[in-house]
Write an enzyme that holds these catalytic residues in place. Structure first.
Site, PDB file in Angstrom:
ATOM      1  NE  ARG A 117      34.418  38.663  60.327  1.00 38.83           N
ATOM      2  CZ  ARG A 117      34.373  37.865  61.406  1.00 38.83           C
ATOM      3  NH1 ARG A 117      34.833  38.292  62.578  1.00 38.83           N
ATOM      4  NH2 ARG A 117      33.891  36.632  61.321  1.00 38.83           N
ATOM      5  CD  GLU A 159      29.379  27.142  58.014  1.00 42.99           C
ATOM      6  OE1 GLU A 159      28.379  27.876  57.916  1.00 42.99           O
ATOM      7  OE2 GLU A 159      30.533  27.568  58.141  1.00 42.99           O
ATOM      8  CE  LYS A 196      30.995  28.251  54.846  1.00 44.66           C
ATOM      9  NZ  LYS A 196      30.668  29.601  54.408  1.00 44.66           N
ATOM     10  CB  SER A 254      38.606  30.811  55.676  1.00 44.37           C
ATOM     11  OG  SER A 254      37.831  31.916  56.055  1.00 44.37           O
ATOM     12  N   GLY A 255      37.385  29.789  58.599  1.00 46.44           N
ATOM     13  CA  GLY A 255      37.414  29.502  60.031  1.00 46.44           C
ATOM     14  C   GLY A 255      38.476  30.186  60.872  1.00 46.44           C
ATOM     15  N   GLY A 256      39.164  31.201  60.322  1.00 49.88           N
ATOM     16  CA  GLY A 256      40.202  31.875  61.095  1.00 49.88           C
ATOM     17  C   GLY A 256      41.603  31.536  60.590  1.00 49.88           C
ATOM     18  NE  ARG A 315      36.444  34.341  60.094  1.00 55.10           N
ATOM     19  CZ  ARG A 315      36.483  33.496  61.123  1.00 55.10           C
ATOM     20  NH1 ARG A 315      37.147  33.819  62.208  1.00 55.10           N
ATOM     21  NH2 ARG A 315      35.839  32.348  61.076  1.00 55.10           N
TER      22      ARG A 315
HETATM   23  P1  13P Z   1      34.804  32.099  57.413  1.00 53.85           P
HETATM   24  O1  13P Z   1      35.379  31.662  56.085  1.00 53.85           O
HETATM   25  O2  13P Z   1      35.239  33.457  57.835  1.00 53.85           O
HETATM   26  O3  13P Z   1      34.986  31.043  58.460  1.00 53.85           O
HETATM   27  O4  13P Z   1      33.240  32.268  57.204  1.00 53.85           O
HETATM   28  C1  13P Z   1      32.533  31.352  56.482  1.00 53.85           C
HETATM   29  C2  13P Z   1      31.178  31.231  57.012  1.00 53.85           C
HETATM   30  O5  13P Z   1      30.207  31.438  56.319  1.00 53.85           O
HETATM   31  C3  13P Z   1      31.024  30.815  58.406  1.00 53.85           C
HETATM   32  O6  13P Z   1      29.699  30.474  58.643  1.00 53.85           O
END
Ligand code: 13P
Length: 335
Positions: A33, A177, A219, A261-263, A292
């Site tokens: 990042r 998650e 999550k 958010s995953g991208g 992100r």
């Molecule tokens: P993102 O929202 O960037 O996907 O990250 C969340 C997260 O904690 C991934 O493990």
């Protein structure tokens, strides 16, 4: 630690109009990042950046807690206040990432399993003493040709359930998650099927390991077409598919679900959450635990002038928190 106390923490994590900021990037991930915006990946820059995020004025209006990385929970503000204490003093719950990342699943090319169970009890005991009250473990499920296998889903669900049981034993709320990855050209139906089978396996495993769902937060990833799929989906299609999938696989007793958010773009992540809440009432509070989608704009701004843009970067974090907090109530308006 009683189940009632775990349940109280879990409910506070998804209090109305509040969500989680994920700032638990491992040293390797934050390196990527930082490299993207030209910031040197030193310990001091990582500390300063996390301080910028956590000390955003009035962040606690929309943020109930933050997920920290091992290094961060041992760091302090420039005034010497440990970050976990700083958070509690400001009404935010400290969380910690406890998995040790993904590794190739032997015998199953293209699939991974998350490691980190060895020695986890002792690490959780220490994190509790350092102030953490919830802990995250991320499993990764890829979609591709003949992927995911049942073996990969089972192995990851088993590890998630073992970690969750240890968390509750040590007084931390597990934030489980299972991330179904957006990469690929699969359609939204495929993502739906993979997400549903993954969640069912996860809740079976949690039941088998005697994990109390009242003291657990999910999550989840949203049900989306792959990034390279020709047929992208509308906001309402994503919201409907995600809600249907969750309703078919997640017990109603769970105190809350937060999304990664995953991208997705910042706006998409917010719009999808908002649409799901407008379609309610739902069996559980639906909120966010974005990394992100909470940070990207602020990081870019900060990188352009570390001192000069400090306050405007924090204002951007606040704006993202507010937008997502409103989306958690189904009250966000675009722009
Ligand atoms: P993102 O929202 O960037 O996907 O990250 C969340 C997260 O904690 C991934 O493990």
């Amino acid at each position: 630690m009683s189940i009632e106390q775990l349940a109280e923490t879990a409910l506070a994590m998804v209090a109305p109009g509040k969500g989680i900021i994920a700032i638990d990037e491992s040293t390797g991930t934050i390196a990527k990042r930082f490299a993207g915006v030209g910031i040197e990946n030193t310990e001091e820059n990582r500390r300063a950046y996390r301080e910028l995020l956590l000390s955003t004025p009035k962040l606690n209006e929309y943020i109930s807690g933050a997920i920290l990385f091992d290094e961060t929970i041992r760091q302090s503000t420039k005034d010497g206040v440990p970050f976990a204490k700083f958070m509690s003093d400001n009404g935010m719950i400290p969380g910690i990432k406890v998995d040790k990342g993904t590794h190739a699943l032997a015998g199953f090319p293209g699939e991974v399993v998350t490691e980190g169970l060895d020695g986890l009890r002792a690490r959780l005991e220490e994190y509790y003493k350092l102030g953490a009250r919830f802990a995250k473990w991320r499993a990764v499920i890829n979609i591709g040709d003949d992927v995911p296998s049942g073996t990969c889903i089972e192995a990851n669900a088993h590890a998630l359930a073992r970690y969750a049981a240890l968390c509750q034993e040590q007084g931390l709320v597990p934030m489980v998650e299972p991330e179904v990855i957006m990469d690929g050209n699969h359609d939204i139906e495929t993502c739906y099927e993979v997400s549903e089978v993954t969640l069912r396996a996860l809740f079976d495993a949690l039941y088998n390991q005697n994990v109390a769902l009242e003291g657990t937060i999910l999550k989840a990833s949203m049900v989306l077409p792959g990034k390279d799929c020709d047929e992208q989906a509308s906001v309402d299609e994503v919201a409907e598919a995600t809600l249907m999938c969750l309703k078919s696989a997640v017990p109603a007793i769970l105190p809350g679900i937060v999304f990664l958010s995953g991208g997705q773009s910042d706006d998409d992540a917010t719009a999808h959450l908002d649409a799901m809440n407008r379609m309610g009432p739902n069996p559980w509070p639906l909120s966010f635990s974005y990394g992100r989608a909470m940070q990207s704009a602020a990081l870019k701004l900060w990188s352009q002038d570390l001192t000069g843009n400090y306050a405007s970067a924090q204002a951007t974090v606040y704006e993202r928190a507010k937008a997502n907090g409103l989306a958690a109530l189904g009250q966000w308006t675009r722009g």
